[in-house]
Design an enzyme around this catalytic site. Structure first.
Site, PDB file in Angstrom:
ATOM      1  N   ASN A  78       0.873  -1.181   0.000  1.00  0.00           N
ATOM      2  CA  ASN A  78       0.000   0.000   0.000  1.00  0.00           C
ATOM      3  C   ASN A  78       0.906   1.227   0.000  1.00  0.00           C
ATOM      4  OD1 ASN A  78      -1.777   2.058   0.555  1.00  0.00           O
ATOM      5  ND2 ASN A  78      -2.241   1.377   2.661  1.00  0.00           N
ATOM      6  N   LYS A 124       0.086   4.290  -0.206  1.00  0.00           N
ATOM      7  CA  LYS A 124      -0.515   5.492   0.399  1.00  0.00           C
ATOM      8  C   LYS A 124      -0.291   6.694  -0.536  1.00  0.00           C
ATOM      9  CE  LYS A 124       0.064   3.258   4.782  1.00  0.00           C
ATOM     10  NZ  LYS A 124       0.213   3.324   6.215  1.00  0.00           N
ATOM     11  N   HIS A 147      -9.236   1.092   5.262  1.00  0.00           N
ATOM     12  CA  HIS A 147      -7.936   1.246   5.926  1.00  0.00           C
ATOM     13  C   HIS A 147      -8.104   2.136   7.152  1.00  0.00           C
ATOM     14  CE1 HIS A 147      -3.818   2.479   6.685  1.00  0.00           C
ATOM     15  NE2 HIS A 147      -3.461   1.374   6.060  1.00  0.00           N
ATOM     16  N   GLU A 202      -6.439   4.511   8.250  1.00  0.00           N
ATOM     17  CA  GLU A 202      -6.263   5.951   7.995  1.00  0.00           C
ATOM     18  C   GLU A 202      -7.552   6.546   7.443  1.00  0.00           C
ATOM     19  OE1 GLU A 202      -2.681   5.528   5.675  1.00  0.00           O
ATOM     20  OE2 GLU A 202      -1.641   4.936   7.523  1.00  0.00           O
ATOM     21  N   GLU A 229      -5.022  -5.179  10.753  1.00  0.00           N
ATOM     22  CA  GLU A 229      -3.985  -4.159  10.930  1.00  0.00           C
ATOM     23  C   GLU A 229      -4.223  -3.417  12.243  1.00  0.00           C
ATOM     24  OE1 GLU A 229      -2.112  -2.969   6.928  1.00  0.00           O
ATOM     25  OE2 GLU A 229      -3.857  -1.717   7.223  1.00  0.00           O
ATOM     26  N   GLY A 232       2.844   2.003  10.711  1.00  0.00           N
ATOM     27  CA  GLY A 232       3.775   3.114  10.527  1.00  0.00           C
ATOM     28  C   GLY A 232       4.536   3.479  11.793  1.00  0.00           C
ATOM     29  N   SER A 272       3.808  -2.389  10.163  1.00  0.00           N
ATOM     30  CA  SER A 272       5.273  -2.432  10.321  1.00  0.00           C
ATOM     31  C   SER A 272       5.872  -3.771   9.921  1.00  0.00           C
ATOM     32  CB  SER A 272       5.669  -2.047  11.749  1.00  0.00           C
ATOM     33  OG  SER A 272       5.255  -0.715  12.023  1.00  0.00           O
TER      34      SER A 272
HETATM   35  P1  PGA Z   1       3.166   0.066   7.577  1.00  0.00           P
HETATM   36  O1  PGA Z   1       1.687   0.312   6.979  1.00  0.00           O
HETATM   37  O2  PGA Z   1       3.671  -1.218   6.957  1.00  0.00           O
HETATM   38  O3  PGA Z   1       3.970   1.262   7.119  1.00  0.00           O
HETATM   39  O4  PGA Z   1       3.025  -0.026   9.039  1.00  0.00           O
HETATM   40  C1  PGA Z   1       0.778  -0.754   6.844  1.00  0.00           C
HETATM   41  C2  PGA Z   1      -0.519  -0.242   6.259  1.00  0.00           C
HETATM   42  O5  PGA Z   1      -0.894   0.890   6.551  1.00  0.00           O
HETATM   43  O6  PGA Z   1      -1.212  -0.963   5.512  1.00  0.00           O
END
Ligand code: PGA
Length: 263
Positions: free
Chosen positions: A9, A11, A95, A97, A180, A186, A226
């Site tokens: 992803n 983003k 997601h 976010e 997640e 992140g 992560s």
């Molecule tokens: P990350 O993001 O691997 O940077 O933690 C995962 C995601 O948001 O799908």
């Protein structure tokens, strides 16, 4: 055996120039990798470029979001048929976010999942608890609410279908779930393999209770938060984990290829 999936992803990162450069480095590194499904979700502006760049490879392209409507006066939105026309085969839905910053609700997630399926896209439905939920002992309650209010609102036929070409006929899940935990996204704080596996088992129990044991065992559940080349081994050692949804480490062709090749 459920086939593993490694999905990236991106983003809101990467221009068209970056997208072309990524694929020219990445594709040779995964050319021999036939053991798992590989998905990349670029920003909308780079979807066509990514589709062109990945042509002839086994890498599928995903949208990062979609509208719950097929068309209409919805400024700034992108519909499922538009993603399909641009060459997407998957779409990320719900997601964290989007849930946290753009007020995505379980109801929106359910509507978007359905429209994605109707348009022939494979939804990757994300769910996960926050740190506060976990500290308050609410992780299971939040996950089961997000499951039942989102993908759990589908009918059994929408959720998966029976492949009669196989003997005995096999159930094939039409959607992917990505667990997640918000506290791991992140942050560099990945869930331990045991915490991730426990959440996956719990989500599979939700699918079993809502649909059937067959539906549950066909469901592919990815872990996200992560995931990096140095922790993928431990995560993938858990047979409950059917792959990973990767943010930061999917931006670099070498680290994303390492994840694909470990899966
Ligand atoms: P990350 O993001 O691997 O940077 O933690 C995962 C995601 O948001 O799908």
């Amino acid at each position: 055996m459920r086939r593993r999936v490694i999905a990236g992803n991106w983003k809101m990162y990467k221009t068209l120039v970056d997208t072309r450069a990524f694929f020219s480095s990445f594709l040779p590194l995964v050319a021999a990798s036939k053991h798992c499904d590989i998905v990349v979700a670029p920003p909308f502006t780079a979807v066509s470029t990514a589709v062109d760049a990945a042509k002839g490879s086994s890498v599928a392209i995903a949208g990062q979001n979609l509208s719950w409507s097929k068309e209409g006066a919805f400024t700034g939105e992108v519909s499922a048929p538009m993603l399909v026309e641009a060459g997407c085969r998957y779409v990320i839905i719900g997601h964290s976010e989007r849930r946290q910053l753009f007020r995505e609700t379980d109801d929106n997630v359910a509507k978007k999942t359905l429209i994605a399926l109707e348009s022939g896209l494979t939804p990757i439905v994300c769910l996960g608890e926050t740190q506060e939920d976990r500290d308050a002992g609410l992780a299971e309650a939040v996950l089961s609410r997000q499951f039942n209010g989102g993908p759990g609102a589908l009918t059994p036929e929408e959720f998966s279908r029976i492949l009669i070409a196989y003997e005995p006929p096999e159930e094939f899940s039409r959607i992917l779930i990505a667990y997640e935990p918000v506290w791991a996204i992140g942050t560099g704080r990945t869930a331990t393999p045991e915490i991730a596996a426990e959440a996956h088992r719990m989500l599979r129990r939700c699918a079993g209770a809502k649909f059937s044991v067959r539906h549950a065992s066909a469901l592919r559940i990815l872990y996200g938060g992560s995931v990096k080349p140095d922790n993928i081994h431990g995560l993938m050692a858990q047979e409950e984990l059917d792959g990973a949804l990767v943010g930061g480490a999917s931006l670099d062709p070498k680290s994303f290829a390492a994840l694909v090749n470990f899966a």
